[in-house]
Design a protein around this motif. Structure first.
Motif, PDB file in Angstrom:
ATOM      1  N   ASN A 181      -6.036  -2.181  69.315  1.00  8.51           N
ATOM      2  CA  ASN A 181      -6.745  -2.591  68.103  1.00  8.51           C
ATOM      3  C   ASN A 181      -5.884  -3.553  67.285  1.00  8.51           C
ATOM      4  O   ASN A 181      -4.666  -3.390  67.196  1.00  8.51           O
ATOM      5  CB  ASN A 181      -7.096  -1.375  67.245  1.00  8.51           C
ATOM      6  CG  ASN A 181      -8.100  -0.463  67.937  1.00  8.51           C
ATOM      7  OD1 ASN A 181      -8.997  -0.938  68.630  1.00  8.51           O
ATOM      8  ND2 ASN A 181      -7.938   0.843  67.758  1.00  8.51           N
ATOM      9  N   ILE A 182      -6.535  -4.528  66.677  1.00  7.02           N
ATOM     10  CA  ILE A 182      -5.851  -5.460  65.782  1.00  7.02           C
ATOM     11  C   ILE A 182      -6.526  -5.350  64.424  1.00  7.02           C
ATOM     12  O   ILE A 182      -7.728  -5.608  64.287  1.00  7.02           O
ATOM     13  CB  ILE A 182      -5.939  -6.910  66.292  1.00  7.02           C
ATOM     14  CG1 ILE A 182      -5.394  -7.024  67.717  1.00  7.02           C
ATOM     15  CG2 ILE A 182      -5.165  -7.849  65.363  1.00  7.02           C
ATOM     16  CD1 ILE A 182      -5.553  -8.410  68.327  1.00  7.02           C
ATOM     17  N   LEU A 183      -5.746  -4.957  63.417  1.00  4.60           N
ATOM     18  CA  LEU A 183      -6.271  -4.839  62.063  1.00  4.60           C
ATOM     19  C   LEU A 183      -6.102  -6.161  61.319  1.00  4.60           C
ATOM     20  O   LEU A 183      -5.319  -7.029  61.717  1.00  4.60           O
ATOM     21  CB  LEU A 183      -5.557  -3.713  61.323  1.00  4.60           C
ATOM     22  CG  LEU A 183      -5.627  -2.325  61.982  1.00  4.60           C
ATOM     23  CD1 LEU A 183      -4.838  -1.312  61.167  1.00  4.60           C
ATOM     24  CD2 LEU A 183      -7.074  -1.877  62.147  1.00  4.60           C
ATOM     25  N   ALA A 184      -6.828  -6.292  60.218  1.00  2.00           N
ATOM     26  CA  ALA A 184      -6.849  -7.555  59.481  1.00  2.00           C
ATOM     27  C   ALA A 184      -5.474  -7.959  58.967  1.00  2.00           C
ATOM     28  O   ALA A 184      -5.159  -9.136  58.874  1.00  2.00           O
ATOM     29  CB  ALA A 184      -7.843  -7.465  58.328  1.00  2.00           C
ATOM     30  N   GLU A 185      -4.644  -6.970  58.611  1.00  2.00           N
ATOM     31  CA  GLU A 185      -3.351  -7.310  58.017  1.00  2.00           C
ATOM     32  C   GLU A 185      -2.271  -7.616  59.055  1.00  2.00           C
ATOM     33  O   GLU A 185      -1.136  -7.927  58.701  1.00  2.00           O
ATOM     34  CB  GLU A 185      -2.875  -6.179  57.099  1.00  2.00           C
ATOM     35  CG  GLU A 185      -2.585  -4.861  57.799  1.00  2.00           C
ATOM     36  CD  GLU A 185      -3.821  -3.962  57.885  1.00  2.00           C
ATOM     37  OE1 GLU A 185      -3.649  -2.772  58.178  1.00  2.00           O
ATOM     38  OE2 GLU A 185      -4.936  -4.469  57.650  1.00  2.00           O
TER      39      GLU A 185
END
Length: 234
Positions: A181-185
């Motif tokens: 997963n890649i989060l926005a931050e």
């Protein structure tokens, strides 16, 4: 040495041909002067036939052979250099030797001045692409060769995340996937056979360590996953 003197020197000394008041000197001088003038005319004619020595109208006549006219108020020196460059092009085409010669002429360098030509020098290119999952875009190496040293940086818009993003070359069917997963931050950087997410090594999450080659011709690429803002560095 003048022709008159050359002829006089061939006579025996007792002829007194060296005496400028003598009849023989005056006769020889008449013919000698004519020969000197004829030699000068021949020299002018020969010089008019060569780009390096032709001047004014003679130079323009040489330029007409290659359909290259003199520009307005162009001096002989500049016009001559343009002609020599064009002639070299006719003779040598696009060879490295012809290019070096043309550059030396244009820059006013010595004919043997060393010049190094780097063909297709490496150049860093950055391309920003904003896409949604399932969308495609066109890209190429923008070079005469395929781009091999490629890095990919992926970030996500605020308030979103992306899971298992996959980038696919639709022409070659090559792909690379980040299993995670890649989060926005956080940003994902895939470079030099490794992956870094938010400063942490995540290479083991890659489906392959090598990034697919970007061909020199235009190809279609596709991204699968959530909403992403992808940045590709070539």
């Amino acid at each position: 040495m003048s022709r008159t003197k050359e002829i006089i020197n061939k006579f025996p000394s007792f002829y007194n041909s060296w005496d400028k008041e003598s009849t023989i000197f005056k006769v020889v001088s008449t013919f000698g002067t004519q020969l000197d003038e004829a030699e000068k005319d021949i020299d002018v004619i020969l010089r008019s036939k060569w780009v390096d020595t032709a001047k004014r109208k003679d130079l323009e006549m040489l330029g007409a052979i290659y359909n290259i006219n003199r520009r307005a108020n162009e001096p002989d020196k500049d016009y001559r250099n343009r002609l020599k460059t064009a002639i070299q092009g006719f003779k040598g085409g696009g060879t490295i030797s012809a290019i070096r010669t043309s550059l030396r002429i244009m820059l006013g360098l010595d004919p043997k001045y060393p010049l190094k030509i780097i063909e297709n020098p490496p150049r860093r290119v950055r391309e920003d692409i904003k896409v949604k999952s399932g969308e495609t875009w066109e890209m190429s190496s923008k070079s005469i060769q395929d781009a091999e040293n490629v890095s990919i940086e992926i970030d996500v818009e605020e308030g979103n995340s992306i899971k298992d993003p996959t980038i696919i070359n639709m022409e070659t069917d090559e792909s690379i996937t980040f299993n995670g997963n890649i989060l926005a931050e956080k940003k994902l950087l895939i470079k030099d056979n490794s992956a870094v997410l938010g400063g942490k090594d995540m290479t083991d999450k890659l489906s392959r360590k090598t990034i697919p080659v970007i061909p020199r011709k235009k190809t279609e690429a596709c991204v699968c996953g959530g909403y992403i803002n992808g940045i590709n560095n070539l």
